[in-house]
Design a protein around this motif. Structure first.
Motif, mmCIF file in Angstrom:
data_model
loop_
_atom_site.group_PDB
_atom_site.id
_atom_site.type_symbol
_atom_site.label_atom_id
_atom_site.label_comp_id
_atom_site.label_asym_id
_atom_site.label_seq_id
_atom_site.Cartn_x
_atom_site.Cartn_y
_atom_site.Cartn_z
ATOM 1 N N UNK A 220 -16.042 -25.430 -15.502
ATOM 2 C CA UNK A 220 -15.317 -26.692 -15.621
ATOM 3 C C UNK A 220 -15.250 -27.370 -14.247
ATOM 4 N N UNK A 221 -15.401 -28.690 -14.225
ATOM 5 C CA UNK A 221 -15.423 -29.425 -12.959
ATOM 6 C C UNK A 221 -14.168 -29.189 -12.135
ATOM 7 N N UNK A 222 -13.043 -29.064 -12.780
ATOM 8 C CA UNK A 222 -11.787 -28.885 -12.053
ATOM 9 C C UNK A 222 -11.715 -27.527 -11.357
ATOM 10 N N UNK A 223 -12.465 -26.558 -11.856
ATOM 11 C CA UNK A 223 -12.393 -25.211 -11.286
ATOM 12 C C UNK A 223 -13.329 -25.027 -10.092
ATOM 13 N N UNK A 224 -14.346 -25.892 -9.963
ATOM 14 C CA UNK A 224 -15.338 -25.753 -8.888
ATOM 15 C C UNK A 224 -15.915 -24.340 -8.869
ATOM 16 N N UNK A 225 -16.339 -23.854 -10.010
ATOM 17 C CA UNK A 225 -16.872 -22.491 -10.132
ATOM 18 C C UNK A 225 -18.114 -22.314 -9.266
ATOM 19 N N UNK A 226 -18.208 -21.171 -8.582
ATOM 20 C CA UNK A 226 -19.275 -20.957 -7.602
ATOM 21 C C UNK A 226 -20.576 -20.451 -8.215
ATOM 22 N N UNK A 227 -20.519 -19.827 -9.383
ATOM 23 C CA UNK A 227 -21.710 -19.144 -9.910
ATOM 24 C C UNK A 227 -22.093 -19.657 -11.294
ATOM 25 N N UNK A 228 -22.173 -20.987 -11.419
ATOM 26 C CA UNK A 228 -22.641 -21.575 -12.671
ATOM 27 C C UNK A 228 -24.140 -21.316 -12.784
ATOM 28 N N UNK A 229 -24.589 -20.881 -13.973
ATOM 29 C CA UNK A 229 -25.982 -20.489 -14.164
ATOM 30 C C UNK A 229 -26.387 -19.476 -13.092
#
Length: 260
Positions: A183-192
């Protein structure tokens, strides 16, 4: 609540297990256990660059400086060398050594579920740990899950790709989460996720801490400009550049052009 084999089979379309080597296809009948899925070791590994690591030990010590986060974006994985094994090749893990690799199957954790990865007892009895931490998987994550293989035994252990190295358990959540991984709000580091080395400096808490403490030697605006403009092809040159920056006093550098 952990899913049983029956529930796992019903969820398979959403888990999207993908095995890219046709000779090692995903086999539900073979890999689904009563309450887990056996997952295999990839043929992709990451090793520390030997010369770079040795030079650090000789001159500055084997230190991962958590104060220098933003500059890592110039070449995030310069300390690591990617290795892809061919069929029949193997890797030897020495006592006390950690080797980075990933799970062979690419998969997804659907919203409404979480995942947990555990090693298998057969390898634990040999002294091989399959992860240091990071056994929990958030809803919405997808990619290749990273593994850190640690040899806690007193003798070398030789491993080869496609071993059934670990088991995945699926956990049903009490309700759908408001935000899933990515989710954009989470700024997740390991998308895909490609399962590679750490992006620890992308954590928002780390960035906020650096801003609060003023630990950076360069203003963030100059760091951003350097990261956008520069790509060092030579690992040693980049390391020298980082060492040079670390010796500058805060406010000493006016702009990125002057620094470069």
């Amino acid at each position: 609540m952990y899913l049983s084999d029956r529930d796992i089979r019903e969820l398979l379309p959403e888990l999207e297990f993908e095995a890219r080597n046709s000779h090692h296809a995903f086999d539900p009948d073979e890999q689904i256990q009563p309450c887990s899925v056996d997952l295999r070791l990839s043929n992709v590994f990451w090793r520390r660059r030997r010369g770079h690591w040795l030079r650090r030990r000789l001159h500055r010590g084997p230190t991962v400086d958590l104060r220098r986060s933003h500059m890592q974006e110039i070449d995030p994985r310069r300390d690591w060398r990617k290795l892809e094994l061919l069929d029949g090749e193997s890797v030897t893990i020495r006592p006390g050594q950690v080797v980075m690799t990933r799970i062979y199957e690419r998969f997804r954790i659907p919203p409404g579920y979480a995942g947990k990865v555990e090693g298998r007892s057969s390898y634990a009895r040999l002294g091989l740990s399959i992860h240091c931490t990071g056994d929990f998987i958030n809803p919405g994550w997808h990619g290749f899950l990273p593994l850190q293989l640690f040899n806690a035994s007193p003798f070398p252990i030789k491993i080869l790709p496609y071993l059934p190295i670990c088991q995945l358990m699926i956990i049903k959540l009490s309700s759908l989460p408001v935000r899933s991984y990515g989710d954009d709000e989470l700024a997740s580091k390991y998308v895909n996720d490609d399962g590679g080395p750490s992006y620890w400096w992308r954590d928002r808490t780390v960035a906020a801490l650096h801003k609060e403490l003023g630990a950076a030697n360069l203003p963030i605006a100059i760091q951003n400009e350097v990261v956008d403009l520069v790509r060092f092809e030579d690992v040693e040159l980049l390391d020298r550049f980082e060492h040079f920056v670390s010796r500058r006093r805060i406010g000493e550098v006016d702009n990125a052009d002057t620094l470069l």
